[in-house]
Each structure stands twice: as structure tokens, then as C-alpha cells.
Write a protein that holds these residues in place. Structure first.
Motif, PDB file in Angstrom:
ATOM      1  N   GLN A 136       0.852  -1.188   0.000  1.00 20.59           N
ATOM      2  CA  GLN A 136       0.000   0.000   0.000  1.00 20.59           C
ATOM      3  C   GLN A 136       0.889   1.239   0.000  1.00 20.59           C
ATOM      4  OE1 GLN A 136      -3.407   0.024  -0.058  1.00 20.59           O
ATOM      5  NE2 GLN A 136      -3.508  -2.224  -0.098  1.00 20.59           N
ATOM      6  N   ARG A 138       1.307   5.755  -1.027  1.00 24.41           N
ATOM      7  CA  ARG A 138       0.734   7.066  -1.279  1.00 24.41           C
ATOM      8  C   ARG A 138       1.692   7.840  -2.184  1.00 24.41           C
ATOM      9  NH1 ARG A 138      -2.704   4.493   0.502  1.00 24.41           N
ATOM     10  NH2 ARG A 138      -4.046   4.868   2.325  1.00 24.41           N
ATOM     11  N   GLU A 139       1.161   8.822  -2.888  1.00 25.10           N
ATOM     12  CA  GLU A 139       1.997   9.620  -3.784  1.00 25.10           C
ATOM     13  C   GLU A 139       2.760  10.711  -3.046  1.00 25.10           C
ATOM     14  OE1 GLU A 139      -0.784  10.869  -6.740  1.00 25.10           O
ATOM     15  OE2 GLU A 139      -0.536   9.025  -7.926  1.00 25.10           O
ATOM     16  N   ASP A 142       3.037  10.938   4.529  1.00 28.50           N
ATOM     17  CA  ASP A 142       2.288  11.394   5.690  1.00 28.50           C
ATOM     18  C   ASP A 142       2.839  10.652   6.902  1.00 28.50           C
ATOM     19  OD1 ASP A 142       1.089   8.822   5.727  1.00 28.50           O
ATOM     20  OD2 ASP A 142      -0.622   9.505   4.546  1.00 28.50           O
ATOM     21  N   PHE A 145       2.567   6.726   6.033  1.00 27.97           N
ATOM     22  CA  PHE A 145       3.313   6.346   4.825  1.00 27.97           C
ATOM     23  C   PHE A 145       4.520   7.275   4.719  1.00 27.97           C
ATOM     24  CE2 PHE A 145      -0.951   4.840   4.362  1.00 27.97           C
ATOM     25  CZ  PHE A 145      -0.833   3.619   3.704  1.00 27.97           C
ATOM     26  N   TRP A 202       5.458   6.418  -1.577  1.00 26.72           N
ATOM     27  CA  TRP A 202       5.722   6.397  -0.140  1.00 26.72           C
ATOM     28  C   TRP A 202       4.921   5.267   0.501  1.00 26.72           C
ATOM     29  CZ3 TRP A 202       9.195   9.853   2.067  1.00 26.72           C
ATOM     30  CH2 TRP A 202       9.643  10.863   1.217  1.00 26.72           C
ATOM     31  N   TYR A 221      -2.265   1.917  -4.884  1.00 23.63           N
ATOM     32  CA  TYR A 221      -2.514   3.306  -4.524  1.00 23.63           C
ATOM     33  C   TYR A 221      -3.871   3.465  -3.831  1.00 23.63           C
ATOM     34  CZ  TYR A 221       1.522   4.252  -7.473  1.00 23.63           C
ATOM     35  OH  TYR A 221       2.784   4.267  -8.004  1.00 23.63           O
ATOM     36  N   ARG A 222      -4.088   4.631  -3.288  1.00 23.64           N
ATOM     37  CA  ARG A 222      -5.311   4.890  -2.526  1.00 23.64           C
ATOM     38  C   ARG A 222      -6.571   4.636  -3.357  1.00 23.64           C
ATOM     39  NH1 ARG A 222      -5.971   8.570   1.868  1.00 23.64           N
ATOM     40  NH2 ARG A 222      -3.984   9.558   1.335  1.00 23.64           N
TER      41      ARG A 222
END
Length: 395
Positions: A136, A138-139, A142, A145, A202, A221-222
Motif C-alpha cells: 500500500q 501514497r503519492e 504522511d 506512509f 511512499w 494506490y489509494r
């Protein structure tokens, strides 16, 4: 009769760039102890008559596509003289291509019996497992991630020592230019601190660390979209197993140090412990980002062929050639007396010795759970050589 592979040993030739993150360059020829092979009958192989070899046939066809462009006289691998030349495999590859996609289980087994002679490897060895994880991502980073999956940095240099020192062909060296000298590349801690290599995505730190160990993965991705990352390079520093570190410290018992056990240890300790432990492994793996065009096709192995679940295996290229079928008898999770035919298509730094293999279990959580528990120290190998080649070797 038994034949020794040392009988026609020669200087190793350059091979394809390894795709596994822990793949290491071949050792000098003097470091290799040649194994022995002895002809046996198919009826002497436990489980041969029950094994489903359709996956192995498909994998063999993929290997043949990489063998086909080579000259008849080209050695399959100078380090593995038992494998002969590309010309020795033409007939088997031609028939395999004709059967691809049409053979049933009985037909696949009959093909291997027609074309090959079994040669029992005298040594028993360790069989572990690996897989392609779903990660999993993220672009943008955070708090959850927070670790980058990085592309290869522009200042990472690689070369073949054989260009400078005879007898070291195929041995890769990695480093960087600094003050008019060539220096080892930076360790993991510095790469992370200096943000070297463009972030491709990420992920959660534990997921990214284990992705580097596996060498390829499917990014999720999300929005549910997927892509594939594959091994691009590593920093050339030694690979250190964090599982071995935890065993040596008494944090984990030797019989309870699977990937799942290590993950549980990390989750109990938290991010501060993760960072310190991860940095004890100085090796760092960089990736390239690919489109996932076919979700039913595996990642590429060191031969350049897509890996087939339960039919592709990583081997030591100091002893074996890509494309060689190997009948393996081993204990697998949930199958203490498993046997199956696999094709040598990949390599890995921990995969050293004539009877050391790493079985590709596939992709996703179930494959990961099985691969993480796989560890049989007494697996048995039988190599299949084309019949005419086997007669020549044993006459």
C-alpha cells in the motif's frame, strides 16, 4: 556413474544483471567446489508421477525464449558445464514451444520424460521461499506512509571488475566518485538522511524494508490503481539479516524468526526501534517503476524471464545455468513431503552453493505467508539434462 562439474571448469562469463536485491556477484572460480551428479531413472524420483508440471513447462518456455537468440556454441553458463551449450537445448525448446498452452498434466510430464535425463545432485541443501508483495502506497508522505521507495540516484556508479582484472568477469562493483577517487556508496542511514534517489512512492516503513528484501512488488494506490516496482540497483554494501541480528541478541528464537515473527517484533517496539534495526543492514535497494500490464504475470527474474509461482527458483549462478529444470523434494508449509519440477530463473545473495534454492511462491499475502515460513535444510535436487547432453556427460 557420477560426473564432477570441475572436469571442464572455465572462467565465468558476464551474465544478466541480477534482479534480486541481495544478489551478489559470482565468487572467483577457485572458491567453487564442484558438486557431483549421478544418473537416475524417473521412477526413482519420489512424487514424480503425481507432480503437475504444467507450470514448469510454461516457465521453461519463457526461459527458452531467452536461450533461442544465442549461438549454438554459446555455453549456457561456463560455471555450469553440465548444462552444455544453447545448441544442446534447441530440440527441447522447440517441442516445449509447440506444447505451450495445450498440454495437460500428463502431457507436460511426458514431455520432460521424452526430452530429459534425470541427474541426481549428491548434496542436500536448504530451500527457502520468496514472493512479490502487495505494498500500500501514497503519492506523498504522511505520518503513516513515511518511507520512500526510491529510484536509482544519479551518482551511483556500477562496473564490471572483469574489465580491469582478468578472471573477475561478472563481478559487479558499486560506488561513487568523490574527490577524484572511487569510493563505496553511502549506507542506508545516509541515503535516508540525505534523501538520495527520487521517491517513486511512499509506503509504511516495515513494508518498504521488506519490499527491498524481496526485490520487486506491486504498488497499490489509494484509488485502487496498481503499478509494479522492480529492482534497479543496490548500494553495493553487504546485506545484513535483521532476523539474524534479533536471534543473536536473544530477541527471537532460531525456530521463531520468520518474516511474520520479525514483523510482530517490530510492531511491538515501534518506529524508534525500526529505524535503528533497519540501519544495521547497510545495504539499500533502489527500484524502477513499471506499468503492471498483466496482473497474472510474475516479476522478471535474473534470466529476464517472468517468474512462475511454484515453478521458478533462484539458484547460485556459480553452479547452475538459467533455464535448467530441477526436480525438488522438500518440506513446504502444509506439505511436509512436497515434490515438484521448477526452472532455474533467478539469483539471490543468500543463495549460495550447489543445492541452495529459493522457491518463488507467487504474489500477495497468502504467498508471503507461505514464503516467510519456508525453510527446509535438507531439500533434495535432481537436475534434468537434455538426453543427448546427458549421454555425452556420462559416457
Amino acid at each position: 556413474m557420477a560426473l564432477t562439474l570441475a572436469a571442464c571448469a572455465s572462467t565465468p562469463a558476464p551474465g544478466p544483471a541480477p534482479t534480486r536485491p541481495d544478489a551478489r556477484p559470482p565468487a572467483p572460480p577457485a572458491a567453487v567446489r564442484a558438486p557431483e551428479l549421478s544418473p537416475v531413472s524417473f521412477s526413482a524420483l519420489p512424487g514424480w508421477g503425481e507432480a503437475d508440471m504444467r507450470g514448469a513447462l510454461s516457465a521453461f518456455v519463457e526461459s527458452c525464449r531467452r536461450i533461442e537468440p544465442r549461438a549454438d556454441s554459446a555455453p549456457m553458463n561456463p560455471n555450469a558445464p553440465y548444462a552444455g551449450t544453447a545448441g544442446d537445448w534447441r530440440e527441447a525448446c522447440l517441442e516445449a514451444a509447440m506444447l505451450a498452452g495445450t498440454a495437460d498434466a500428463r502431457g507436460a510430464r511426458a514431455f520432460f520424460e521424452r526430452q530429459f535425463t534425470p541427474l541426481r545432485l549428491g548434496d542436500r541443501g536448504r530451500l527457502t521461499g520468496y514472493y512479490e508483495p502487495y505494498v500500500q502506497v501514497r503519492e506523498a508522505p504522511d505520518t503513516e506512509f513515511s518511507m520512500a521507495i526510491r529510484g536509482r540516484p544519479g551518482d551511483l556508479l556500477t562496473g564490471d571488475l572483469g574489465q580491469f582484472i582478468a578472471g573477475l568477469e561478472g563481478q559487479r562493483i558499486m560506488g561513487r566518485a568523490a574527490d577524484q577517487s572511487f569510493e563505496p556508496y553511502r549506507p542506508r542511514a545516509e541515503i535516508e538522511a540525505m534523501n538520495l534517489g527520487v521517491p517513486l512512492a511512499w509506503g509504511r516503513p516495515i513494508d518498504v524494508f521488506f519490499l527491498q528484501i524481496q526485490g520487486s512488488g506491486r504498488l497499490v494506490y489509494r484509488d485502487g490503481g496498481q503499478a509494479r516496482v522492480r529492482f534497479a540497483a543496490h548500494n553495493g554494501l553487504p546485506y545484513v539479516s535483521i532476523g539474524r541480528i534479533l536471534i543473536d541478541r536473544g530477541e527471537l528464537a532460531p525456530h521463531a524468526a520468520s518474516k511474520q515473527d520479525i514483523e510482530r517484533w517490530l510492531m511491538r517496539r515501534g518506529p524508534d526501534a525500526w529505524t535503528a534495526l533497519f540501519n544495521e543492514n547497510p545495504r539499500y535497494v533502489f527500484f524502477s517503476l513499471d506499468v503492471l500490464s498483466d496482473p497474472d504475470e510474475g516479476p522478471l527474474g535474473a534470466q529476464g524471464a517472468p517468474l512462475t509461482p511454484m515453478a521458478s527458483m533462484a539458484v547460485d549462478p556459480q553452479y547452475h545455468a538459467w533455464g535448467v529444470p530441477v526436480f525438488v523434494e522438500a518440506a513446504l508449509p502444509g506439505a511436509p513431503h512436497w515434490s515438484g519440477l521448477v526452472i532455474a530463473q533467478d539469483a539471490g545473495g543468500a543463495i549460495t552453493g550447489p543445492a541452495r534454492g529459493d522457491l518463488f511462491f507467487g504474489w500477495g499475502d497468502e504467498a508471503g505467508a507461505r514464503a516467510g515460513r519456508q525453510n527446509d535444510p535438507a531439500a533434495r535436487w535432481t537436475i534434468l539434462a537434455p538426453r543427448a547432453l546427458a549421454r555425452r556427460l556420462t559416457s
